[in-house]
Design a protein around this motif. Sequence first.
Motif, PDB file in Angstrom:
ATOM      1  N   SER A 143       0.843  -1.199   0.000  1.00  8.50           N
ATOM      2  CA  SER A 143       0.000   0.000   0.000  1.00  8.50           C
ATOM      3  C   SER A 143       0.875   1.245   0.000  1.00  8.50           C
ATOM      4  O   SER A 143       0.518   2.263  -0.568  1.00  8.50           O
ATOM      5  N   GLY A 202      -8.848   5.173   2.703  1.00 11.62           N
ATOM      6  CA  GLY A 202      -9.904   5.079   3.697  1.00 11.62           C
ATOM      7  C   GLY A 202      -9.183   4.817   5.002  1.00 11.62           C
ATOM      8  O   GLY A 202      -7.961   4.806   5.058  1.00 11.62           O
ATOM      9  N   GLN A 224      -9.792  -1.362   5.576  1.00 13.33           N
ATOM     10  CA  GLN A 224     -10.408  -2.135   4.508  1.00 13.33           C
ATOM     11  C   GLN A 224     -10.408  -3.611   4.864  1.00 13.33           C
ATOM     12  O   GLN A 224      -9.670  -4.037   5.747  1.00 13.33           O
ATOM     13  N   LEU A 228      -9.644  -7.368   3.627  1.00 11.75           N
ATOM     14  CA  LEU A 228      -8.866  -8.099   2.634  1.00 11.75           C
ATOM     15  C   LEU A 228      -9.057  -9.589   2.850  1.00 11.75           C
ATOM     16  O   LEU A 228      -9.453 -10.011   3.931  1.00 11.75           O
ATOM     17  N   ILE A 279      -9.324  -7.644   8.698  1.00 10.30           N
ATOM     18  CA  ILE A 279      -9.458  -6.184   8.654  1.00 10.30           C
ATOM     19  C   ILE A 279      -8.071  -5.586   8.652  1.00 10.30           C
ATOM     20  O   ILE A 279      -7.227  -5.969   9.446  1.00 10.30           O
ATOM     21  N   GLU A 280      -7.842  -4.664   7.740  1.00  8.74           N
ATOM     22  CA  GLU A 280      -6.553  -4.013   7.719  1.00  8.74           C
ATOM     23  C   GLU A 280      -6.736  -2.524   7.926  1.00  8.74           C
ATOM     24  O   GLU A 280      -7.506  -1.878   7.221  1.00  8.74           O
ATOM     25  N   ILE A 283      -5.703   1.061   7.355  1.00 10.10           N
ATOM     26  CA  ILE A 283      -4.850   1.754   6.383  1.00 10.10           C
ATOM     27  C   ILE A 283      -4.157   2.920   7.077  1.00 10.10           C
ATOM     28  O   ILE A 283      -2.968   3.145   6.942  1.00 10.10           O
ATOM     29  N   ILE A 336     -18.613  -8.157   1.815  1.00 11.38           N
ATOM     30  CA  ILE A 336     -18.493  -6.812   2.386  1.00 11.38           C
ATOM     31  C   ILE A 336     -19.806  -6.079   2.152  1.00 11.38           C
ATOM     32  O   ILE A 336     -20.329  -6.054   1.043  1.00 11.38           O
ATOM     33  N   GLN A 354     -18.116  -0.291   3.456  1.00 10.28           N
ATOM     34  CA  GLN A 354     -16.708  -0.030   3.736  1.00 10.28           C
ATOM     35  C   GLN A 354     -16.443   1.430   3.419  1.00 10.28           C
ATOM     36  O   GLN A 354     -16.197   1.790   2.290  1.00 10.28           O
ATOM     37  N   ASN A 355     -16.608   2.282   4.400  1.00  7.74           N
ATOM     38  CA  ASN A 355     -16.284   3.687   4.176  1.00  7.74           C
ATOM     39  C   ASN A 355     -15.543   4.216   5.395  1.00  7.74           C
ATOM     40  O   ASN A 355     -15.042   3.439   6.201  1.00  7.74           O
ATOM     41  N   ASN A 356     -15.481   5.549   5.526  1.00 11.85           N
ATOM     42  CA  ASN A 356     -14.683   6.066   6.633  1.00 11.85           C
ATOM     43  C   ASN A 356     -15.404   6.007   7.975  1.00 11.85           C
ATOM     44  O   ASN A 356     -14.814   6.280   9.014  1.00 11.85           O
ATOM     45  N   LEU A 409     -17.202  -0.272   8.923  1.00 14.37           N
ATOM     46  CA  LEU A 409     -16.861  -1.485   8.192  1.00 14.37           C
ATOM     47  C   LEU A 409     -17.936  -2.482   8.559  1.00 14.37           C
ATOM     48  O   LEU A 409     -18.164  -2.736   9.735  1.00 14.37           O
TER      49      LEU A 409
END
Lengths: 294, 166
Positions: free
Chosen positions: A40, A86, A89, A91, A112-113, A115, A175, A178-180, A183
């Motif tokens: 990333s 975001g 996210q 994965l 869950i990662e 970012i 999913i 998935q936004n700010n 989740l």
Amino acid sequence: MGRLEKMKERYDEIVIPEELNIRVQQEIMKSQRQQAEKNSIRQRYRLKKVIHGMEAAAAVCILFIVALNTNSVFAKEVAQLPIIGGLAQILTFRSYETEKDDIAVSVEIPTIEMITEDTGITVEKINQEILEQCNQYAKEAVMRAEEYRTAFLETGGTLEEWKKHNIKITVNYEIKQQNNEYLSFVVRGTENWTNAYNKSKYYNLDLSTGKFVTLKDMLDGDYIELVNKNIREQIAERQSAGEIFFTAEEGGFTGISEDVKFYINKNNHPVIVFEKYEIAPGASGEIEFEIGGN
Amino acid sequence: MKQILYERLIQYILENQDRFYRVAYSYTKHQEDALDAVQSAVCKALEAHKNIKNEDAIKTWFYRILINECLTGLKKRNKVILTADVVEQKAVYYEEGYEQGGDIEQELEKLEMDVQGIIKLRFFEEMSLKEISSITGFNLNTVKTKLYRGLKLLKENIQEADLWVD
């Protein structure tokens, strides 16, 4: 039997401690996180370069915009820029497929990662829990299928007939949002030959607090009453459109409990989920009610 | 390409972790030490995954790391024992005059470390001499010689041993 062979036998009997798998998985998770981070960073770096390039191009554009009056083209390009970063996210942590004794297993485990790193939210525990539950489910499902196979063969079934059963065990995820802010995703385990053990677990994470969201958090006031009223209205509406629901006597909808299953949809609305057979005939499958949408 | 090898490596580790543990346990004879050895081998392998040349090499490459970790762990442990002033150290040389049919595990432990390793890989992990050669770094003939010597010292029935060597 030779002594070497005896020694080999004793060797094969060395007991494997349960901790082994946990520690191996830990290392793999750690490594995959680092890999994802590297990737990333690289991507962000690339994106930055693109944006720098665009800024330069924009500066050049501005010189000509007034004269040419073609700024609508530029506006369009800006609109197409991807949203950068975001908070978190979902994965795929691990996916694999196996087949043994004509029992097919397909597993996709989410993770869950984060970012953004300085949010103070730790997701390791949740990830570990998801991983353990997925592995556990797959393991148990295979055991159930193996038992079924043994019973089937013992009662006179042939291997060819067994093969035709096309037994498939699936663990996967979907999913939902998935936004700010949120989740939201669901992890499912299914066995195609029986519904009895199908499992789905919903995860709704509030990214501002790092905690799981409850219905209470999302709705004001007496949320249970609000949801119940809303669902009853929706059921009535859908019934008049020809859908079949169980009556209260048949075990139909009587009201939600605090731990009712729900996810958060693209409108940031909670969606209540009832499992197959829970409030309606099996043919209807899972039944969902969006709360707060019209 | 590297990404695929990385995924394959993870898959390989997950599928064979029980074997790794047995190997580690056969070296360390101790659950906690064996777990440590496997864990750090997994960690190092994943960190260095870019060094794998191709998919076929994963197995021997990983075993090399694993056995290295076991030996390092043993060295550390021996140091601890020494500093703790424990005189009770295992004889690392081969002793004459043991009885035929005795505890073969004990006899095996009296052999040189690399001979022990070769015997373990050959009989326990059922690896080919070629694989053992690339794990240990000895050339094929050396592996053969060491294996024969080890077996002779174990006074194994040579006929049985012959079956295993080819």
